[in-house]
Write a protein that holds these residues in place. Sequence first.
Motif, PDB file in Angstrom:
ATOM      1  N   ASN A 150       0.659  -1.266   0.160  1.00  0.00           N
ATOM      2  CA  ASN A 150      -0.299   0.423  -0.113  1.00  0.00           C
ATOM      3  C   ASN A 150       0.691   1.200  -0.164  1.00  0.00           C
ATOM      4  O   ASN A 150       0.619   2.407   0.833  1.00  0.00           O
ATOM      5  CB  ASN A 150      -0.808  -0.036   1.078  1.00  0.00           C
ATOM      6  CG  ASN A 150      -2.592  -1.158   1.017  1.00  0.00           C
ATOM      7  OD1 ASN A 150      -2.633  -1.474  -0.445  1.00  0.00           O
ATOM      8  ND2 ASN A 150      -2.354  -1.334   2.139  1.00  0.00           N
ATOM      9  N   LYS A 151       2.275   1.417  -0.517  1.00  0.00           N
ATOM     10  CA  LYS A 151       2.462   2.751  -0.762  1.00  0.00           C
ATOM     11  C   LYS A 151       3.176   3.028  -2.518  1.00  0.00           C
ATOM     12  O   LYS A 151       2.648   1.669  -3.234  1.00  0.00           O
ATOM     13  CB  LYS A 151       4.867   1.625  -0.213  1.00  0.00           C
ATOM     14  CG  LYS A 151       4.138   2.148   1.431  1.00  0.00           C
ATOM     15  CD  LYS A 151       5.785   1.733   1.779  1.00  0.00           C
ATOM     16  CE  LYS A 151       5.773   1.443   3.561  1.00  0.00           C
ATOM     17  NZ  LYS A 151       6.831   1.309   3.815  1.00  0.00           N
ATOM     18  N   THR A 152       3.802   3.869  -2.526  1.00  0.00           N
ATOM     19  CA  THR A 152       3.603   4.585  -3.533  1.00  0.00           C
ATOM     20  C   THR A 152       4.779   4.854  -4.193  1.00  0.00           C
ATOM     21  O   THR A 152       6.045   4.770  -3.638  1.00  0.00           O
ATOM     22  CB  THR A 152       2.567   5.610  -4.040  1.00  0.00           C
ATOM     23  OG1 THR A 152       3.075   6.201  -3.569  1.00  0.00           O
ATOM     24  CG2 THR A 152       1.245   5.750  -3.826  1.00  0.00           C
ATOM     25  N   GLY A 153       5.366   4.737  -5.863  1.00  0.00           N
ATOM     26  CA  GLY A 153       6.504   5.289  -6.365  1.00  0.00           C
ATOM     27  C   GLY A 153       7.124   4.267  -6.003  1.00  0.00           C
ATOM     28  O   GLY A 153       7.101   2.759  -6.113  1.00  0.00           O
ATOM     29  N   ALA A 154       8.967   4.361  -5.807  1.00  0.00           N
ATOM     30  CA  ALA A 154       9.648   2.977  -5.021  1.00  0.00           C
ATOM     31  C   ALA A 154       9.783   2.772  -4.724  1.00  0.00           C
ATOM     32  O   ALA A 154      10.129   1.285  -4.522  1.00  0.00           O
ATOM     33  CB  ALA A 154      11.005   4.006  -5.157  1.00  0.00           C
ATOM     34  N   ASP A 155       8.770   3.084  -3.170  1.00  0.00           N
ATOM     35  CA  ASP A 155       8.521   1.920  -2.065  1.00  0.00           C
ATOM     36  C   ASP A 155       7.001   0.879  -2.612  1.00  0.00           C
ATOM     37  O   ASP A 155       7.372   0.255  -1.766  1.00  0.00           O
ATOM     38  CB  ASP A 155       8.097   2.841  -0.538  1.00  0.00           C
ATOM     39  CG  ASP A 155       8.934   4.510  -0.508  1.00  0.00           C
ATOM     40  OD1 ASP A 155      10.717   3.728  -1.213  1.00  0.00           O
ATOM     41  OD2 ASP A 155       8.899   4.821  -0.255  1.00  0.00           O
ATOM     42  N   LYS A 156       6.832   1.364  -3.141  1.00  0.00           N
ATOM     43  CA  LYS A 156       5.637   0.099  -2.785  1.00  0.00           C
ATOM     44  C   LYS A 156       6.422  -1.282  -3.709  1.00  0.00           C
ATOM     45  O   LYS A 156       6.927  -1.780  -4.801  1.00  0.00           O
ATOM     46  CB  LYS A 156       4.921   0.692  -5.011  1.00  0.00           C
ATOM     47  CG  LYS A 156       3.346  -0.469  -4.824  1.00  0.00           C
ATOM     48  CD  LYS A 156       2.481   0.073  -5.819  1.00  0.00           C
ATOM     49  CE  LYS A 156       1.232  -0.592  -5.854  1.00  0.00           C
ATOM     50  NZ  LYS A 156       1.231  -0.342  -7.026  1.00  0.00           N
ATOM     51  N   ILE A 157       5.291  -2.333  -2.842  1.00  0.00           N
ATOM     52  CA  ILE A 157       6.082  -3.666  -3.385  1.00  0.00           C
ATOM     53  C   ILE A 157       4.866  -4.419  -3.709  1.00  0.00           C
ATOM     54  O   ILE A 157       3.546  -4.554  -3.071  1.00  0.00           O
ATOM     55  CB  ILE A 157       7.168  -4.102  -2.096  1.00  0.00           C
ATOM     56  CG1 ILE A 157       8.251  -3.350  -1.801  1.00  0.00           C
ATOM     57  CG2 ILE A 157       7.117  -5.885  -2.711  1.00  0.00           C
ATOM     58  CD1 ILE A 157       8.584  -4.105  -0.753  1.00  0.00           C
TER      59      ILE A 157
END
Length: 243
Positions: A150-157
Amino acid sequence: MAGCGNADKWEEAKDSGWNFFQVPSIRLSGGIMVLWKSDLATFRVFESSSQFIIGEIDVQNKVSWRIATIYGSTDVYKRRKLWEKLQLYSTKDKVLIIGGDLNCLPNKDDKRGGKIFVYSLGTKEMDYFLVSNDLHEVMGTGPKYTWCNNKTGADKILERLDRCYLNSVVLSSPHRLVVRKLARVSSDHCPIILNMLNYNVALKKTIKCEDVWISNPASIAVVKKAWSRKSMGDFSQILNYKL
């Protein structure tokens, strides 16, 4: 599989014809629940823990399947206990269904973002369990990945943690099974549904190939038509269907 909610609501569900067995959640994490329609099926629990509920379901005295609902630990050593317990209840006499959040990735294609995939001890132990018990993943439709941080951008997994496996006994069953992966709504996981496709195979007389048929050029077209049929499932299921 579901987190355990308000007890009064589940009692209402029970009164409306549903029955259930649950492993309570610990604060905001964990929890497993199995529900079944009392007038359609009975479910007998063999054993349960924070990682699984294992039992046997009988549907109107027609189908008897062994089912394990899974919420695997993220700790490889705790998850080892899961494989050991599933091994005890593995069977080759009836359909075995294992499904849920295994919290383990078999290969790098099941992950996007985050740390680089490593073929770790946990993955090796999972592979060994699946191979030694003749279990095959049920392929299906829907999103490729079933979990998101539930994160966005480069932090999304994104990862495919939720799966369903069947043993080879299902090949001799008249039922065809397929998994549907639904969209995430209020959870970081996609719900997965194992559907039993409704189809009836018309009863036909046994067809035995006569050598003389091979001399007819039209026989090639018959074989090609049968072989080109679209079917779903793993390779062994598809081969069995075409044959």
